[in-house]
Design a protein around this motif. Sequence first.
Motif, mmCIF file in Angstrom:
data_model
loop_
_atom_site.group_PDB
_atom_site.id
_atom_site.type_symbol
_atom_site.label_atom_id
_atom_site.label_comp_id
_atom_site.label_asym_id
_atom_site.label_seq_id
_atom_site.Cartn_x
_atom_site.Cartn_y
_atom_site.Cartn_z
ATOM 1 N N THR B 15 43.041 39.946 43.676
ATOM 2 C CA THR B 15 42.312 38.794 43.680
ATOM 3 C C THR B 15 42.751 38.114 45.125
ATOM 4 O OG1 THR B 15 42.165 38.260 41.243
ATOM 5 C CG2 THR B 15 41.806 36.251 42.685
ATOM 6 N N MET B 18 40.974 39.936 48.026
ATOM 7 C CA MET B 18 39.664 39.777 48.346
ATOM 8 C C MET B 18 39.371 38.591 48.641
ATOM 9 S SD MET B 18 38.251 42.309 44.722
ATOM 10 C CE MET B 18 36.789 41.694 44.985
ATOM 11 N N ASP B 19 39.836 37.547 48.098
ATOM 12 C CA ASP B 19 39.591 36.272 48.568
ATOM 13 C C ASP B 19 39.773 36.059 50.049
ATOM 14 O OD1 ASP B 19 39.005 33.307 48.552
ATOM 15 O OD2 ASP B 19 41.247 32.902 48.724
ATOM 16 N N GLN B 22 37.724 37.319 53.089
ATOM 17 C CA GLN B 22 36.524 36.303 53.503
ATOM 18 C C GLN B 22 36.771 35.779 54.927
ATOM 19 O OE1 GLN B 22 33.844 37.186 51.553
ATOM 20 N NE2 GLN B 22 35.650 38.168 50.352
ATOM 21 N N ASP B 38 37.969 48.706 46.231
ATOM 22 C CA ASP B 38 37.169 47.243 46.521
ATOM 23 C C ASP B 38 36.032 47.424 46.169
ATOM 24 O OD1 ASP B 38 36.447 44.968 47.668
ATOM 25 O OD2 ASP B 38 36.421 45.714 49.569
ATOM 26 N N GLU B 39 35.753 46.735 45.148
ATOM 27 C CA GLU B 39 34.345 46.856 44.277
ATOM 28 C C GLU B 39 33.118 46.158 45.309
ATOM 29 O OE1 GLU B 39 36.844 45.590 42.907
ATOM 30 O OE2 GLU B 39 37.256 46.424 41.188
ATOM 31 N N ASN B 40 33.715 45.287 46.079
ATOM 32 C CA ASN B 40 32.664 44.887 47.123
ATOM 33 C C ASN B 40 32.376 45.310 48.493
ATOM 34 O OD1 ASN B 40 32.718 42.693 44.990
ATOM 35 N ND2 ASN B 40 34.238 41.281 45.963
ATOM 36 N N ASN B 41 33.338 46.242 48.691
ATOM 37 C CA ASN B 41 33.448 47.013 50.098
ATOM 38 C C ASN B 41 33.259 45.879 51.014
ATOM 39 O OD1 ASN B 41 32.791 49.623 49.260
ATOM 40 N ND2 ASN B 41 30.818 48.981 48.495
ATOM 41 N N ASP B 42 34.537 44.815 51.092
ATOM 42 C CA ASP B 42 34.597 43.918 52.036
ATOM 43 C C ASP B 42 34.792 44.763 53.350
ATOM 44 O OD1 ASP B 42 34.736 41.232 50.702
ATOM 45 O OD2 ASP B 42 36.048 42.411 49.617
ATOM 46 N N SER B 311 32.088 37.245 36.657
ATOM 47 C CA SER B 311 31.189 37.727 37.621
ATOM 48 C C SER B 311 32.063 38.411 38.724
ATOM 49 C CB SER B 311 30.318 36.517 38.580
ATOM 50 O OG SER B 311 31.408 35.926 39.193
ATOM 51 N N LYS B 312 33.364 38.059 38.883
ATOM 52 C CA LYS B 312 34.153 38.778 39.793
ATOM 53 C C LYS B 312 35.165 39.658 39.125
ATOM 54 C CE LYS B 312 33.166 35.997 43.788
ATOM 55 N NZ LYS B 312 33.549 34.812 44.379
ATOM 56 N N ASN B 314 37.573 38.270 37.760
ATOM 57 C CA ASN B 314 38.862 37.711 38.254
ATOM 58 C C ASN B 314 39.552 37.061 36.942
ATOM 59 O OD1 ASN B 314 39.768 38.358 40.793
ATOM 60 N ND2 ASN B 314 38.187 36.620 41.518
#
Lengths: 380, 380
Positions: B15, B18-19, B22, B38-42, B311-312, B314
């Motif tokens: 967590t 990923m935060d 940003q 990383d599910e979000n592909n940041d 949703s995340k 988390n």
Amino acid sequence: MQRIIILGCGLVGRTIAMDLAQKYQVTAVDINSEKLTDENNDDNLFFQQADLTDIKVLKDIILDYDLVVGAVPGYLGFQTLKTVIEAGKNIVDISFFPENAFELNELATQNNVTAIVDCGVAPGLSNLICGYHAAHMEMSSFKCYVGGLPKEKIEPFFYKAPFSPVDVLEEYIRPARFKQENVIVTKEALSDLEILNFDKVGELEAFNTDGLRSLLQTIDCPNMIEKTLRYPGHVDKIKTLMLAGFFSNEPLNIGKESFSPLQLTSKILFDQWTLKPTDEEFTILTVEIEGNENGKKETYKYELYDEYDASKQNSSMARTTGFTCNAIADLVLQGKIAAKGVLAPEQIANEEGVFKGILDYLKARNVNLNCSTNNNQLLA
Amino acid sequence: MQRIIILGCGLVGRTIAMDLAQKYQVTAVDINSEKLTDENNDDNLFFQQADLTDIKVLKDIILDYDLVVGAVPGYLGFQTLKTVIEAGKNIVDISFFPENAFELNELATQNNVTAIVDCGVAPGLSNLICGYHAAHMEMSSFKCYVGGLPKEKIEPFFYKAPFSPVDVLEEYIRPARFKQENVIVTKEALSDLEILNFDKVGELEAFNTDGLRSLLQTIDCPNMIEKTLRYPGHVDKIKTLMLAGFFSNEPLNIGKESFSPLQLTSKILFDQWTLKPTDEEFTILTVEIEGNENGKKETYKYELYDEYDASKQNSSMARTTGFTCNAIADLVLQGKIAAKGVLAPEQIANEEGVFKGILDYLKARNVNLNCSTNNNQLLA
């Protein structure tokens, strides 16, 4: 003088041996030599160390005796009984093994053997009461409440086991069978919790355990129930362990080995649940019977309360179990039990003089079973 | 763009990574490659597999970063912190290790390092609140109640652990220290049980745990207490296990190996206490402060209630712990924390803009800390 051999010299076996040695020549056998001591130096009591798991050793050792008393651990009980029957020896047994003893009935009948099993307090004395009244009435209800408890209540379980703690846990896991309107019902152990009040000990909790055993097969009574007694609060704590997975049989990998939570729990509880020789305890048994007798509704309530005997360092569980066993052994040696085969106590209870003989034997050792009827009359 | 390395990518580390990604370039490191996804592909989030128990590996890996976030398991925490300080890197830490971090203060000061430890929710956010008000008033009482709980109440414990179940058991065993009339008092964990009512969740039970940590040394307040929150009934069941010997550290011989009951209990409870990624849970924190401010008696009550973010995926524990950590990391990278050395959160709380900056950072992520005063006025 007739000769008896006692197989197994644990807490109860020791009490059995010392009591029978007052009248018979007795040899007590155990694999553990430390158990083979006699504080009283009885003239008629002898000890022998032997490995009773070895069937050949067992067959040899019992050869010269008139009666065998089986007091081995439960897991050895069935094999031991079978070997003794094969050898043609009469046996009175308190090993309370899980297998069905009646499978050996034909063998016992063929060998002209009287083999009486479950000769303790409950099962045992409770079966004798049941069998005696079943022969004299149309029984509609049989209820048995029994517990062996320490006098001192120690948190969190308020309990010590007068026999192996592992067997107690097994009793809490095995589903309980009872009879309701002629149907055998199975419920989980520890169910149907109720609080009962007892003159000598106050409130105890009662819950289902699988203790009816042979009575479910031998007695024609539509409603039969057996419950175990503990101090209030015990079941709640046991259920916590159970729900938390501590009684599971699913293996867990720990280090390089694999154990079930139940094995680990047994190990952890063993020390604190093991009754020490100086721990004071008591046995409580209540049997309630209802039915029609000679055209009238009758009820009988039997009550037993027995305590640790400090003078002889005999636990109450050893006294009530052992003396019931010995009363039956005494009757067998006197030739007062005619039946042959594998028999539960309820199947001999109605033979001439048996029930009264057993109660007298117990009373002579200060194990007192009081009986009241619906008229509140005390029976002899 | 400044670069951050996150040591440890467990539930909270993930967590955090990923935060922070940003705003910063982030590398998350773990020995377990399965955790490095990383599910979000940041774009700014990178992963690296490495064995952080190897001090040489650790020293090499952090070389090129502007800030280290320590999120390793507790047993590795102190060693990791020491290595990072030796390397001259600033660090924000949530590994909550048992050793005294202040032992490294001199080393950190010499190396011109800012090392802030215990940057979670409690310890963490609770320390910030305490430190902020201690600087503005003569504090007479500080009380902190905190719990991370599953929404679903499953018998018998009504509990799942948002961090390692082994650490939870450790918390139930370690004696709890608190402060009473300026004296540090030690009581056993789980003591002083009280039932409190919370708007969002109803009744919870609160009991002593050893959670004040650095506050006992850094804050001048005569009465300080920290209690853990659970659903009512939890403590009674834990005490049953404890009294029954299931938390003992005395080794037991089982098979060919030797284990303590605590090890076995941890193993048995592990599965049922481990929070699954889809298990909904919440965090609840209440801090009550009393004291004299500008000649008047003032009270402050802070309340936080935060839920699992589906949703995340988390967990609330990861959100409240991780976002507090990140708020502090963000301030360090912005150069807003001037102090050097090993610091607990209460020691930075009064620096210009820090406390408000952290609350704003949390609010932007929907972690809302409400404050009411003795006049029932809500503060910003």
